[in-house]
Every structure is written in C-alpha cells, then in structure tokens.
Scaffold this motif. Structure first.
Motif, mmCIF file in Angstrom:
data_model
loop_
_atom_site.group_PDB
_atom_site.id
_atom_site.type_symbol
_atom_site.label_atom_id
_atom_site.label_comp_id
_atom_site.label_asym_id
_atom_site.label_seq_id
_atom_site.Cartn_x
_atom_site.Cartn_y
_atom_site.Cartn_z
ATOM 1 N N TYR A 17 0.842 -1.190 0.000
ATOM 2 C CA TYR A 17 0.000 0.000 0.000
ATOM 3 C C TYR A 17 0.879 1.243 0.000
ATOM 4 N N SER A 20 -1.205 7.950 -2.326
ATOM 5 C CA SER A 20 -1.359 8.471 -3.679
ATOM 6 C C SER A 20 -0.638 9.818 -3.807
ATOM 7 N N ASP A 23 -3.091 12.622 -3.196
ATOM 8 C CA ASP A 23 -3.841 12.649 -1.937
ATOM 9 C C ASP A 23 -3.492 13.902 -1.143
ATOM 10 N N THR A 47 -4.257 7.864 4.283
ATOM 11 C CA THR A 47 -5.037 6.935 3.467
ATOM 12 C C THR A 47 -4.077 6.310 2.469
ATOM 13 N N TYR A 49 -3.417 3.339 -0.617
ATOM 14 C CA TYR A 49 -4.078 2.578 -1.676
ATOM 15 C C TYR A 49 -3.201 1.394 -2.077
ATOM 16 N N ARG A 50 -3.836 0.277 -2.347
ATOM 17 C CA ARG A 50 -3.095 -0.937 -2.695
ATOM 18 C C ARG A 50 -2.453 -0.775 -4.064
ATOM 19 N N THR A 51 -1.132 -0.943 -4.114
ATOM 20 C CA THR A 51 -0.384 -0.836 -5.364
ATOM 21 C C THR A 51 0.101 -2.193 -5.865
ATOM 22 N N ASP A 60 -8.791 -2.753 -0.634
ATOM 23 C CA ASP A 60 -8.222 -1.846 -1.630
ATOM 24 C C ASP A 60 -7.598 -0.616 -0.988
ATOM 25 N N THR A 61 -8.103 -0.237 0.199
ATOM 26 C CA THR A 61 -7.676 0.989 0.853
ATOM 27 C C THR A 61 -7.490 0.748 2.345
#
Length: 75
Positions: A17, A20, A23, A47, A49-51, A60-61
């Motif tokens: 994760y 972004s 973000d 926050t 995000y799954r990379t 996913d988050t």
C-alpha cells in the motif's frame, strides 16, 4: 510525504500500500521536539491505496485516523 505499508507472511509480501501522489488528506504533524532527549511526538492521518495485490481478500484501501507517535532518536 511518502510511506509504504507491506502485508505479508514468512518474508513474502502479499499486498503493498502507498500514499497516492494526488492525496491531499494525509498528513504527519510534529507537535513536540525535545532536542535534549532526542524525542519527537506527533499525530497523523493517512489513506493508503493498494499498489500490489497478491492476496485474494486484502482491502483496496487502508485508512489510519487520529494516529499518534512518540519516538526517540539514538545517535
């Protein structure tokens, strides 16, 4: 700001994760610095995000809210 969170088992990463680049809601704030003791305190919200998706049931988050930290720098 940059950070990564790795989820895995037995030294094998399943999910990675990242924050972004666009973000604007994540932050890290240093609220106290004691130079004499080498201590830093602060708070954060982030926050992520799954990379890299390697597990079938990973979210996913990831959202960390009202986070606090206290650390000491040893030289």
């Amino acid at each position: 700001m940059g950070a990564k969170y790795f989820h895995g088992y037995d030294d094998e990463p399943y999910d990675i994760y990242s924050i972004s680049d666009t973000d604007s809601t994540s932050y890290l704030e240093i609220t106290e610095y004691n130079e004499k003791r080498g201590e830093i305190r602060g708070k954060f919200n982030v926050t992520m995000y799954r990379t890299l998706a390697g597990s079938w049931n990973g979210p996913d988050t990831l959202v960390f809210t009202n986070g606090v930290f206290h650390t000491r720098i040893d030289e």
